[in-house]
Scaffold this active site. Structure first.
Site, PDB file in Angstrom:
ATOM      1  N   GLU A  31      51.370  21.163 169.290  1.00 34.53           N
ATOM      2  CA  GLU A  31      50.496  21.459 168.146  1.00 34.53           C
ATOM      3  C   GLU A  31      51.327  21.651 166.886  1.00 34.53           C
ATOM      4  O   GLU A  31      52.363  22.341 166.916  1.00 34.53           O
ATOM      5  CB  GLU A  31      49.697  22.728 168.459  1.00 34.53           C
ATOM      6  CG  GLU A  31      48.260  22.663 168.035  1.00 34.53           C
ATOM      7  CD  GLU A  31      47.453  21.594 168.756  1.00 34.53           C
ATOM      8  OE1 GLU A  31      47.298  20.487 168.191  1.00 34.53           O
ATOM      9  OE2 GLU A  31      46.972  21.865 169.865  1.00 34.53           O
ATOM     10  N   THR A  33      53.135  19.539 165.556  1.00 39.85           N
ATOM     11  CA  THR A  33      54.397  18.799 165.647  1.00 39.85           C
ATOM     12  C   THR A  33      54.267  17.409 165.027  1.00 39.85           C
ATOM     13  O   THR A  33      55.247  16.868 164.526  1.00 39.85           O
ATOM     14  CB  THR A  33      54.852  18.655 167.117  1.00 39.85           C
ATOM     15  OG1 THR A  33      53.739  18.261 167.914  1.00 39.85           O
ATOM     16  CG2 THR A  33      55.420  19.963 167.643  1.00 39.85           C
ATOM     17  N   GLY A 123      38.105  21.495 166.152  1.00 35.43           N
ATOM     18  CA  GLY A 123      39.450  21.157 166.632  1.00 35.43           C
ATOM     19  C   GLY A 123      39.462  20.026 167.635  1.00 35.43           C
ATOM     20  O   GLY A 123      40.424  19.867 168.388  1.00 35.43           O
ATOM     21  N   LEU A 124      38.381  19.227 167.676  1.00 35.12           N
ATOM     22  CA  LEU A 124      38.308  18.124 168.644  1.00 35.12           C
ATOM     23  C   LEU A 124      38.274  16.764 167.945  1.00 35.12           C
ATOM     24  O   LEU A 124      37.909  15.754 168.536  1.00 35.12           O
ATOM     25  CB  LEU A 124      37.076  18.287 169.549  1.00 35.12           C
ATOM     26  CG  LEU A 124      37.023  19.593 170.359  1.00 35.12           C
ATOM     27  CD1 LEU A 124      35.742  19.661 171.180  1.00 35.12           C
ATOM     28  CD2 LEU A 124      38.243  19.727 171.276  1.00 35.12           C
ATOM     29  N   SER A 125      38.650  16.746 166.675  1.00 33.41           N
ATOM     30  CA  SER A 125      38.786  15.494 165.919  1.00 33.41           C
ATOM     31  C   SER A 125      37.496  14.710 165.749  1.00 33.41           C
ATOM     32  O   SER A 125      37.477  13.484 165.871  1.00 33.41           O
ATOM     33  CB  SER A 125      39.833  14.581 166.554  1.00 33.41           C
ATOM     34  OG  SER A 125      41.078  15.108 166.333  1.00 33.41           O
ATOM     35  N   SER A 126      36.418  15.423 165.463  1.00 34.70           N
ATOM     36  CA  SER A 126      35.181  14.702 165.135  1.00 34.70           C
ATOM     37  C   SER A 126      35.433  13.837 163.898  1.00 34.70           C
ATOM     38  O   SER A 126      34.862  12.748 163.771  1.00 34.70           O
ATOM     39  CB  SER A 126      34.051  15.692 164.863  1.00 34.70           C
ATOM     40  OG  SER A 126      34.363  16.519 163.761  1.00 34.70           O
ATOM     41  N   GLU A 159      42.856   8.872 156.363  1.00 32.99           N
ATOM     42  CA  GLU A 159      42.165  10.159 156.442  1.00 32.99           C
ATOM     43  C   GLU A 159      42.699  11.175 155.428  1.00 32.99           C
ATOM     44  O   GLU A 159      42.016  12.144 155.087  1.00 32.99           O
ATOM     45  CB  GLU A 159      42.208  10.705 157.874  1.00 32.99           C
ATOM     46  CG  GLU A 159      41.165  11.794 158.070  1.00 32.99           C
ATOM     47  CD  GLU A 159      40.916  12.171 159.523  1.00 32.99           C
ATOM     48  OE1 GLU A 159      41.026  11.307 160.413  1.00 32.99           O
ATOM     49  OE2 GLU A 159      40.596  13.350 159.755  1.00 32.99           O
ATOM     50  N   ASP A 170      45.554  12.275 165.891  1.00 34.01           N
ATOM     51  CA  ASP A 170      44.138  12.146 166.230  1.00 34.01           C
ATOM     52  C   ASP A 170      43.676  10.695 166.225  1.00 34.01           C
ATOM     53  O   ASP A 170      42.993  10.228 167.133  1.00 34.01           O
ATOM     54  CB  ASP A 170      43.279  12.957 165.244  1.00 34.01           C
ATOM     55  CG  ASP A 170      43.767  14.391 165.117  1.00 34.01           C
ATOM     56  OD1 ASP A 170      44.497  14.848 166.014  1.00 34.01           O
ATOM     57  OD2 ASP A 170      43.429  15.043 164.114  1.00 34.01           O
ATOM     58  N   TYR A 222      46.435  24.919 156.583  1.00 30.06           N
ATOM     59  CA  TYR A 222      47.056  23.766 157.264  1.00 30.06           C
ATOM     60  C   TYR A 222      48.087  23.108 156.343  1.00 30.06           C
ATOM     61  O   TYR A 222      49.242  22.899 156.731  1.00 30.06           O
ATOM     62  CB  TYR A 222      45.963  22.760 157.654  1.00 30.06           C
ATOM     63  CG  TYR A 222      46.502  21.550 158.382  1.00 30.06           C
ATOM     64  CD1 TYR A 222      46.516  21.496 159.772  1.00 30.06           C
ATOM     65  CD2 TYR A 222      47.017  20.457 157.684  1.00 30.06           C
ATOM     66  CE1 TYR A 222      47.016  20.396 160.443  1.00 30.06           C
ATOM     67  CE2 TYR A 222      47.523  19.357 158.350  1.00 30.06           C
ATOM     68  CZ  TYR A 222      47.513  19.324 159.718  1.00 30.06           C
ATOM     69  OH  TYR A 222      48.024  18.237 160.376  1.00 30.06           O
TER      70      TYR A 222
HETATM   71  C1  GLA Z   1      44.836  18.484 163.035  1.00 29.64           C
HETATM   72  C2  GLA Z   1      45.529  17.274 162.411  1.00 29.64           C
HETATM   73  C3  GLA Z   1      46.554  16.693 163.387  1.00 29.64           C
HETATM   74  C4  GLA Z   1      47.513  17.773 163.909  1.00 29.64           C
HETATM   75  C5  GLA Z   1      46.733  18.988 164.410  1.00 29.64           C
HETATM   76  C6  GLA Z   1      47.638  20.151 164.776  1.00 29.64           C
HETATM   77  O1  GLA Z   1      44.080  18.079 164.125  1.00 29.64           O
HETATM   78  O2  GLA Z   1      44.589  16.289 162.093  1.00 29.64           O
HETATM   79  O3  GLA Z   1      47.265  15.653 162.758  1.00 29.64           O
HETATM   80  O4  GLA Z   1      48.440  18.130 162.927  1.00 29.64           O
HETATM   81  O5  GLA Z   1      45.812  19.451 163.452  1.00 29.64           O
HETATM   82  O6  GLA Z   1      48.460  19.826 165.857  1.00 29.64           O
END
Ligand code: GLA
Length: 361
Positions: A31, A33, A123-126, A159, A170, A222
């Protein structure tokens, strides 16, 4: 699942000609990274963003959502599309349109209906599921052909239109994952390794219910973490060069880790950086080590070993990276008490979901 063909018919009075789709993801390890060019180990979810569409030759996009909270949007596909207010859902469709229009001579838009069962701001990349689904659709109808990894990198760049300085995890896992496999992703350049998940392993995702709106305070935190990682890197490199510890100037974290042993690097960083920057760097560097170890544990079907690494990742995100929350810590504790081999927050943190590993039985 919603019948998007029927919804499309209801809105536009005909059947769609195409459907494109892309899944959300759960990150198993690694995470914060990815934007430091260090590896990650996510897998795709069964949940996805789906887009039913019909091309239009006038370059306009007319997009409806099956979610009544999201009002229809309309825009022209061209370089420099003006964004909506931060966090507006239109920006996740405009992002790939703007990027593809900057890179390629594209002229077709579409009318479409978007449906997604990936929970939003969890946190699931919707968001990347939408970016990829719209990007794939626009590329296809405009006859743009880009190799998979190059397309993933392009969508990651795209994005950033939304204001989050995200990494490339993601978009890549959503485009390239295979069923039954986790995906180790390495960066600069993008490389992919599919890792078979042992059959009796079960990853459980649990939602804290706390939304992480990317446009709000979470986005600021972030982006500031990303800045701190860059500042830590620059200060350490300066010291490495001053002390004559490397033959050439390291250009990124993987370079630095090739030139110095991890323990040596941490000792040097502790003497060079203030506490905050040192902690950020320590998380990033130890997390990268855990990803490599996790891949070996997965290949060796070592459930307990993989779980221990998840626990360590959560601890590091909580104390060194300050991206956990009371709700996430509670959920992780509940999972462990319930018999999980390990559990951790997943995604950017500050809310959203945890992921726990358990024996399927
Ligand atoms: C979000 C970002 C990713 C990544 C994560 C943390 O999901 O879109 O690129 O940095 O946070 O690991």
């Amino acid at each position: 699942m919603t019948d998007i063909h029927a919804v499309f018919d209801g809105r536009f009075g005909r059947r769609p000609t195409h459907v494109s789709w892309a899944p959300g993801r759960v990150n198993l390890l690694g995470e914060h990274t990815d934007y430091n060019d260090l590896p990650v180990l996510p897998m795709a979810l069964q949940r996805q963003g789906r887009l039913a569409l019909s091309p239009r030759d006038d370059g306009r996009v007319v997009l409806h959502s099956t979610d009544p909270a999201f009002r229809p949007v309309e825009f022209e596909v061209r370089p420099g599309i003006p964004p909506d207010a931060p966090g507006h859902w239109a920006n996740y469709a405009k992002a790939p349109a703007d990027m593809l229009a900057r890179r390629f001579a594209i002229w077709r838009g579409f009318e479409g209906v978007l449906d997604s069962d990936v929970p939003v701001a969890s946190g699931l990349s919707s968001s990347s599921a939408v970016v990829n689904a719209v990007g794939l659709a626009l590329a296809h109808i405009n006859e743009v052909e880009v190799e998979e990894r190059a397309f993933a990198a392009l969508m990651a760049d795209a994005e950033r239109y939304t204001g989050t300085r995200g990494g490339g995890m993601d978009q890549a896992v959503s485009l390239a994952a295979r069923e039954g496999y986790a995906l180790k992703i390495m960066f600069s350049p993008l490389r992919l390794q599919h890792v078979l998940i042992p059959e009796d392993w079960c990853f459980v995702v649990a939602d804290s219910g706390v939304r992480v709106e990317k446009s709000g305070a979470a986005q600021k935190t972030y982006n500031s973490r990303r800045g701190e990682c860059e500042n830590a890197f620059n200060a350490v490199v300066e010291e490495v060069m001053r002390a004559g510890l490397a033959p050439t100037t390291p250009s990124n974290y993987p370079d630095l880790l090739r030139m110095l042993e991890r323990e040596e690097l941490l000792a040097l960083a502790e003497n060079t950086l203030d506490t905050t920057l040192f902690r950020r760097l320590r998380h990033v560097v130890t997390e990268a080590g855990r990803v490599q170890e996790a891949v070996d544990r997965m290949k060796g079907a070592d459930l307990a070993g993989f779980g221990t690494l998840m626990d360590a990742s959560h601890g590091s995100l909580r104390t060194d990276f300050l991206m956990s929350s009371r709700e996430l810590d509670d959920l992780v504790g509940i999972a462990r008490e319930g018999g999980a081999a390990g559990a951790r927050l997943t995604g950017a943190g500050l809310g959203g979901c945890i992921v726990a590993l358990a024996d399927r039985g």
